[in-house]
Scaffold this active site. Sequence first.
Site, PDB file in Angstrom:
ATOM      1  N   GLY A  64      -1.880  -2.119   2.891  1.00 55.91           N
ATOM      2  CA  GLY A  64      -2.414  -3.418   2.477  1.00 55.91           C
ATOM      3  C   GLY A  64      -1.343  -4.477   2.307  1.00 55.91           C
ATOM      4  N   CYS A  65      -0.181  -4.068   1.833  1.00 56.43           N
ATOM      5  CA  CYS A  65       0.919  -5.019   1.614  1.00 56.43           C
ATOM      6  C   CYS A  65       1.429  -5.566   2.937  1.00 56.43           C
ATOM      7  CB  CYS A  65       2.044  -4.349   0.832  1.00 56.43           C
ATOM      8  SG  CYS A  65       1.481  -3.734  -0.778  1.00 56.43           S
ATOM      9  N   THR A  66       1.510  -4.709   3.937  1.00 54.47           N
ATOM     10  CA  THR A  66       1.936  -5.132   5.272  1.00 54.47           C
ATOM     11  C   THR A  66       0.923  -6.110   5.858  1.00 54.47           C
ATOM     12  OG1 THR A  66       3.156  -3.082   5.641  1.00 54.47           O
ATOM     13  CG2 THR A  66       2.453  -4.311   7.606  1.00 54.47           C
TER      14      THR A  66
END
Length: 173
Positions: A64-66
């Site tokens: 999700g961070c990517t």
Amino acid sequence: MNFKTLITAITFSLAAGTAMALEVGDQAPDFLLEGTDGQSYSVSQFKGKEAVVIAWYPKAFTGGCTIECKSLADNGHLLKGLEVAYFMASVDPIEKNIEFAEAYEADFPLLSDPTKKAAKAYDVLAVYGLPKRHTFYIGTDGKILFIDKNIRPATSAEDMAAKLKELGVPERA
């Protein structure tokens, strides 16, 4: 410790944690965090100048961070036209965030909070030691305008731009 004492302790602990939670209208906690662009940033440096968005994320190079970082890198033009300074922030060391920013061509600063002081002040630090994915919108007066706890990483930039416009953040002159 008997059961009643344990329940009382847990209730008191939860109530204390809730009392510390930031809310809309509260003064945003200030910090001094190093950015991936080699500069240090604080909320107070933008007071009276422009709004601030801080998108806390759990950990560099995770799913999700990517996706969120790519959204902001690919669609940052939606935010650059508004009077706002925007950041992603994590408790990752600065070296990891620099690598992350370079890998996804982030043209905005990612902030590092390895001491976790700012994450604690923003009440985003989860029990497992990583920040929850929460985004804080802070006005030019330094007060919290909105706290988004339902982030959609793939449309982060679009959602931020829409929320900023809804909150009345003006376009750059």
